[in-house]
Write a protein that holds these residues in place. Structure first.
Motif, short mmCIF file in Angstrom:
data_model
loop_
_atom_site.label_atom_id
_atom_site.label_comp_id
_atom_site.label_asym_id
_atom_site.label_seq_id
_atom_site.Cartn_x
_atom_site.Cartn_y
_atom_site.Cartn_z
N TRP A 82 2.98 5.99 6.23
CA TRP A 82 1.56 5.66 6.17
C TRP A 82 0.71 6.90 5.97
O TRP A 82 -0.24 6.90 5.19
N GLY A 164 6.74 5.45 1.59
CA GLY A 164 5.28 5.43 1.45
C GLY A 164 4.78 5.41 0.03
O GLY A 164 3.58 5.20 -0.20
N ALA A 218 -4.20 -2.28 3.21
CA ALA A 218 -3.30 -1.50 4.06
C ALA A 218 -2.65 -2.37 5.12
O ALA A 218 -1.47 -2.21 5.43
N THR A 222 1.66 -3.43 5.47
CA THR A 222 2.53 -3.17 6.61
C THR A 222 3.84 -3.92 6.46
O THR A 222 4.91 -3.40 6.80
#
Length: 290
Positions: A82, A164, A218, A222
């Protein structure tokens, strides 16, 4: 897992063919695998409500202990992914929006499209081939040191970048689109007419409003971070929940599979809750509604 043929007892018998059939039947009764699926699930749920997630059949270990032992590594990998995604996506999106339809914007959109399209297992293998094997900059063996040690953090870079990259690419695209829309609004024109520096207009006013859309994406990403950890941890040999889940599937450890799935769902719900909190911090109108 119950639809596919076989169970943990079949795995144990395959490892030791000398086990008699009556012993295999006894193990199924002991594990409760002779009961209907809905009975097994209700028994498991009853245990979960009392804090008992069952045991790992093949080793008699407590499932909750196994999950908690692997959880820090998975959290560290996810947080690194992240942080990497945010550090790449937000500056990249801002730069692309400010330089819309110029060379930098075109390059950033190409990079974002590539990041979304490349499978993370292939990206991980390529990063290992180049930066670990050819250049010898990063280690490729299982980390055996403390989680917070410098060597472990150094080992975390390649899997963290791998996990990521897709999230960074998605957030960069949303950031660029949101920033471009905000830059065309009247409050931006008014701020510029007041003589505010362009840096202040972008970073103080436009960025704050643009982050609301990015926060929404965002939270949804997850799930992809968690799902990607299963593949990435396997590719890099990272000792987290994703790798443990793969081993549990191979061994048909249903209690462990259910527990890891439950913890995964919990973190996705937690991410959406944090997103709601961030909404309220970014937009006072949302805070006033509560």
């Amino acid at each position: 897992m119950h639809i596919t043929p076989g169970d943990i007892v079949d795995q144990l018998v395959a490892a030791n063919p000398n086990v008699p059939s009556h012993e295999a039947a006894r193990l199924r009764r002991e594990f409760g695998l002779d009961q209907p699926v809905w009975v097994q699930y209700l028994d498991w749920m009853q245990g979960v409500l009392t804090g008992d997630f069952g045991e790992v059949y093949s080793s008699s270990r407590d499932v909750s202990a196994v999950v908690l032992a692997r959880l820090p590594e998975t959290i560290a990998l996810g947080l690194f992914g992240w942080v990497f995604a945010i550090l790449i996506a937000i500056p990249g999106g801002i730069y692309a929006a400010v330089n819309k339809d110029q060379l930098g914007d075109t390059v950033s959109r190409f990079v974002a499209l590539s990041g979304i399209s490349i499978p993370n297992f292939w990206l991980g293998l390529m990063l290992m081939a180049v930066f670990a094997v050819q250049l010898d900059w990063f280690p490729t063996l299982d980390p055996q040191t403390s989680l917070l040690s410098p060597s472990m953090l150094w080992w975390l870079i390649l899997p963290g970048v791998t996990i990521g990259t897709a999230a960074a690419a998605n957030m960069m695209r949303i950031m660029r689109t949101s920033m471009a829309e905000e830059l065309n609004k009247e409050y931006v024109t008014a701020a510029r007419a007041k003589g505010l520096p362009e840096r202040t207009v972008i970073l103080k006013h436009v960025l704050r409003n643009s982050l609301i859309s990015v926060t929404t994406v965002a939270a949804f990403l997850t799930a992809s971070i968690v799902a990607g950890s299963v593949v990435v941890e396997t590719v890099f040999g990272w000792p987290g929940l994703g790798r443990e889940l793969i081993d549990a599937v191979h061994l048909r450890e249903i209690n462990l599979i259910l527990a890891i799935t439950l913890f995964t769902g919990f973190f996705i719900v937690l991410a959406n809750l944090l997103a709601d909190i961030v909404y309220a911090l970014l937009d006072p109108r949302i805070r006033d509604e509560y």
